[in-house]
Design a protein around this motif. Sequence first.
Motif, PDB file in Angstrom:
ATOM      1  N   ALA A   1       0.824  -1.199   0.000  1.00  8.39           N
ATOM      2  CA  ALA A   1       0.000   0.000   0.000  1.00  8.39           C
ATOM      3  C   ALA A   1       0.863   1.255   0.000  1.00  8.39           C
ATOM      4  CB  ALA A   1      -0.928  -0.004   1.214  1.00  8.39           C
ATOM      5  N   GLY A   2       1.984   1.226   0.717  1.00  7.56           N
ATOM      6  CA  GLY A   2       2.875   2.383   0.731  1.00  7.56           C
ATOM      7  C   GLY A   2       3.501   2.629  -0.624  1.00  7.56           C
ATOM      8  N   TRP A   3       3.832   1.562  -1.321  1.00  9.06           N
ATOM      9  CA  TRP A   3       4.417   1.714  -2.659  1.00  9.06           C
ATOM     10  C   TRP A   3       3.381   2.257  -3.637  1.00  9.06           C
ATOM     11  CZ3 TRP A   3       3.559  -1.361  -7.233  1.00  9.06           C
ATOM     12  CH2 TRP A   3       4.423  -1.055  -8.281  1.00  9.06           C
TER      13      TRP A   3
ATOM     14  N   SER B   1       3.872   6.504  -0.296  1.00  6.68           N
ATOM     15  CA  SER B   1       4.167   6.899   1.088  1.00  6.68           C
ATOM     16  C   SER B   1       5.377   6.124   1.584  1.00  6.68           C
ATOM     17  CB  SER B   1       2.968   6.634   2.004  1.00  6.68           C
ATOM     18  OG  SER B   1       3.332   6.844   3.351  1.00  6.68           O
ATOM     19  N   GLN B   2       6.492   6.831   1.679  1.00  8.01           N
ATOM     20  CA  GLN B   2       7.701   6.181   2.191  1.00  8.01           C
ATOM     21  C   GLN B   2       7.515   5.774   3.650  1.00  8.01           C
ATOM     22  OE1 GLN B   2      11.168   8.656   2.094  1.00  8.01           O
ATOM     23  NE2 GLN B   2      12.565   7.009   2.722  1.00  8.01           N
ATOM     24  N   ALA B   3       6.758   6.593   4.388  1.00  7.89           N
ATOM     25  CA  ALA B   3       6.520   6.286   5.792  1.00  7.89           C
ATOM     26  C   ALA B   3       5.797   4.958   5.954  1.00  7.89           C
ATOM     27  CB  ALA B   3       5.707   7.399   6.442  1.00  7.89           C
ATOM     28  N   LEU B   4       4.806   4.717   5.091  1.00  2.76           N
ATOM     29  CA  LEU B   4       4.048   3.481   5.195  1.00  2.76           C
ATOM     30  C   LEU B   4       4.896   2.282   4.808  1.00  2.76           C
ATOM     31  CD1 LEU B   4       1.273   2.505   6.008  1.00  2.76           C
ATOM     32  CD2 LEU B   4       0.551   2.669   3.615  1.00  2.76           C
ATOM     33  N   VAL B   5       5.789   2.467   3.834  1.00  2.00           N
ATOM     34  CA  VAL B   5       6.697   1.380   3.470  1.00  2.00           C
ATOM     35  C   VAL B   5       7.605   1.030   4.655  1.00  2.00           C
ATOM     36  CG1 VAL B   5       8.630   0.719   1.996  1.00  2.00           C
ATOM     37  CG2 VAL B   5       6.663   1.920   1.016  1.00  2.00           C
ATOM     38  N   VAL B   6       8.179   2.074   5.286  1.00  2.00           N
ATOM     39  CA  VAL B   6       9.028   1.839   6.456  1.00  2.00           C
ATOM     40  C   VAL B   6       8.225   1.202   7.585  1.00  2.00           C
ATOM     41  CG1 VAL B   6      10.444   2.975   8.206  1.00  2.00           C
ATOM     42  CG2 VAL B   6      10.566   3.724   5.820  1.00  2.00           C
ATOM     43  N   ASP B   7       6.984   1.656   7.750  1.00  2.00           N
ATOM     44  CA  ASP B   7       6.119   1.084   8.781  1.00  2.00           C
ATOM     45  C   ASP B   7       5.862  -0.393   8.511  1.00  2.00           C
ATOM     46  OD1 ASP B   7       4.663   1.321  11.131  1.00  2.00           O
ATOM     47  OD2 ASP B   7       2.789   1.737  10.086  1.00  2.00           O
ATOM     48  N   GLY B   8       5.718  -0.748   7.233  1.00  2.00           N
ATOM     49  CA  GLY B   8       5.551  -2.157   6.887  1.00  2.00           C
ATOM     50  C   GLY B   8       6.771  -2.982   7.228  1.00  2.00           C
ATOM     51  N   VAL B   9       7.943  -2.410   6.941  1.00  2.00           N
ATOM     52  CA  VAL B   9       9.177  -3.102   7.314  1.00  2.00           C
ATOM     53  C   VAL B   9       9.254  -3.268   8.832  1.00  2.00           C
ATOM     54  CG1 VAL B   9      11.692  -2.947   7.299  1.00  2.00           C
ATOM     55  CG2 VAL B   9      10.385  -2.292   5.259  1.00  2.00           C
ATOM     56  N   HIS B  10       8.803  -2.230   9.564  1.00  2.00           N
ATOM     57  CA  HIS B  10       8.776  -2.308  11.021  1.00  2.00           C
ATOM     58  C   HIS B  10       7.882  -3.454  11.493  1.00  2.00           C
ATOM     59  CE1 HIS B  10       7.305  -0.498  15.065  1.00  2.00           C
ATOM     60  NE2 HIS B  10       8.372  -1.235  15.268  1.00  2.00           N
TER      61      HIS B  10
ATOM     62  N   LEU C   1      10.483  15.199   2.959  1.00  2.00           N
ATOM     63  CA  LEU C   1       9.265  14.997   3.743  1.00  2.00           C
ATOM     64  C   LEU C   1       8.227  14.252   2.921  1.00  2.00           C
ATOM     65  CD1 LEU C   1       8.990  18.482   5.481  1.00  2.00           C
ATOM     66  CD2 LEU C   1       9.514  16.298   6.566  1.00  2.00           C
ATOM     67  N   TRP C   2       7.437  13.393   3.596  1.00  2.00           N
ATOM     68  CA  TRP C   2       6.506  12.499   2.910  1.00  2.00           C
ATOM     69  C   TRP C   2       5.406  13.279   2.170  1.00  2.00           C
ATOM     70  CZ3 TRP C   2       5.784   9.740   8.203  1.00  2.00           C
ATOM     71  CH2 TRP C   2       6.978   9.081   8.544  1.00  2.00           C
ATOM     72  N   VAL C   3       5.009  12.718   1.026  1.00  2.83           N
ATOM     73  CA  VAL C   3       3.885  13.286   0.264  1.00  2.83           C
ATOM     74  C   VAL C   3       2.923  12.148  -0.074  1.00  2.83           C
ATOM     75  CG1 VAL C   3       3.201  14.705  -1.719  1.00  2.83           C
ATOM     76  CG2 VAL C   3       5.499  14.948  -0.742  1.00  2.83           C
ATOM     77  N   PRO C   4       2.172  11.684   0.897  1.00  4.44           N
ATOM     78  CA  PRO C   4       1.300  10.523   0.681  1.00  4.44           C
ATOM     79  C   PRO C   4      -0.072  10.918   0.162  1.00  4.44           C
ATOM     80  CG  PRO C   4       1.267  11.108   2.981  1.00  4.44           C
ATOM     81  CD  PRO C   4       2.191  12.092   2.305  1.00  4.44           C
ATOM     82  N   GLY C   5      -0.879   9.858  -0.186  1.00  2.00           N
ATOM     83  CA  GLY C   5      -2.239  10.075  -0.660  1.00  2.00           C
ATOM     84  C   GLY C   5      -3.248   9.351   0.214  1.00  2.00           C
ATOM     85  N   TRP C   6      -4.502   9.291  -0.291  1.00  2.00           N
ATOM     86  CA  TRP C   6      -5.596   8.713   0.491  1.00  2.00           C
ATOM     87  C   TRP C   6      -5.427   7.198   0.693  1.00  2.00           C
ATOM     88  CZ3 TRP C   6      -8.731  11.584   3.225  1.00  2.00           C
ATOM     89  CH2 TRP C   6      -8.912  12.917   2.861  1.00  2.00           C
ATOM     90  N   LEU C   7      -4.852   6.491  -0.248  1.00  2.00           N
ATOM     91  CA  LEU C   7      -4.639   5.052  -0.079  1.00  2.00           C
ATOM     92  C   LEU C   7      -3.734   4.783   1.119  1.00  2.00           C
ATOM     93  CD1 LEU C   7      -4.880   2.106  -0.988  1.00  2.00           C
ATOM     94  CD2 LEU C   7      -2.963   2.515  -2.565  1.00  2.00           C
ATOM     95  N   ALA C   8      -2.684   5.582   1.229  1.00  3.21           N
ATOM     96  CA  ALA C   8      -1.769   5.420   2.353  1.00  3.21           C
ATOM     97  C   ALA C   8      -2.469   5.726   3.678  1.00  3.21           C
ATOM     98  CB  ALA C   8      -0.560   6.339   2.171  1.00  3.21           C
TER      99      ALA C   8
END
Length: 388
Positions: A38-40, A44-53, A120-127
């Motif tokens: 979902a982060g990809w 959303s880089q934050a969500l990708v990192v959160d997934g790795v976490h 700084l992150w630039v995410p969307g609604w999916l993230a």
Amino acid sequence: MSASRDTRTAEDPARAKRRVTLIGGVINLFLGSGKIVAGWLGQSQALVVDGVHSLSDLASDALVYVAATYGSQEADSDHPYGHARIETAATAGIGAVLLLVAAGFIYDAVQRLLVAPESLWVPGWLALGAALASLVIKEGLYHYTRWVANRAHSNLIHANAWHHRSDALSSVVVIGGIIGVFLGLPWLDAVAAIVVALMLAHVGIRFAWRSVCELVDTGLDPEQVARIEGLVGEIDGVRDVHGLRSRHMAEEALIDLHIQVDPRLSVSEGHRISEAVRRRLIEDIGVVTEVLVHVDHEPPHWDEATAALPLRSKVERDLQTAWSGIQGGDSVERVDLHYMEGRLEVELHLPWGPDCDTTALHQRATQLAAAAEGLAYVSACRVHFIGR
């Protein structure tokens, strides 16, 4: 169904620990993979990192499962006190992991705020939707794991519950970052990350410190010690209690202590009193699982003087030498020794029967007692007659 589950958890805490850990591992596997995808897709880089976490939590779950499995094993020749401290070591490990995760959050947030604000992150609604789902799932898993930990009385499972919450908090960071972008405040997620990381570090320090205290054999708190001494003092036959030491073994506590009893009690009665002490503490103090009781016959300040006195074999040799010129010295059936306040009291048991010459028997007893009291370390000698 809830009552049945409570009963099962109470009866088999090791099984409950393994079950909740397996559930957490499966959720972390699917949730972590889902957040990365979902982060990809949602940029959303934050969500990708959160997934790795979340996926990194699998290593923690594996550690907890191994500890819960082996930590509940019975004592053996290599681990005579049992394996409970496997849980303690694992809890310390999880505390260290939480500290590392917190440090990583802080470092990343500071980098984005001060060094590379363009990243700084630039995410969307999916993230945002994925982060919200992650928050709900991980917070639910935290409460379920803590529920099991409370019923299994396990610091290890408590620590793992907080590890689940750390993942939920990281989702809060992601949500804060996304909302901050939506509101035109791209720095808001980094500030929130630092605050949450400090909270997480506090939890990690608490778990790590508690485990370290146990591993260095920190005793029970003064209130518990006072209660234990009070309970022991109430037991019939106990004159005093001293030298109490305690240590933790995961959720259990081991106690060793000295009790003072009447110095003229038999060994068997002294042992009976010590067993009463042991059983009372195990039954009345929930965390106490084993008690070692040392029975004393006098206050400890006499220990050095008593240690200088000879043991039985030398005493018997000295008595036989002292009685060498006394008729009937070899007729003593039993010799009892009482080590009293740095001196030795001796009790002799002589045979007696209706056909004995009473006058001669008493004369012999007087001579034997006087010869025994002639030894420098013998303070008194009493003679008892045993009927045949």
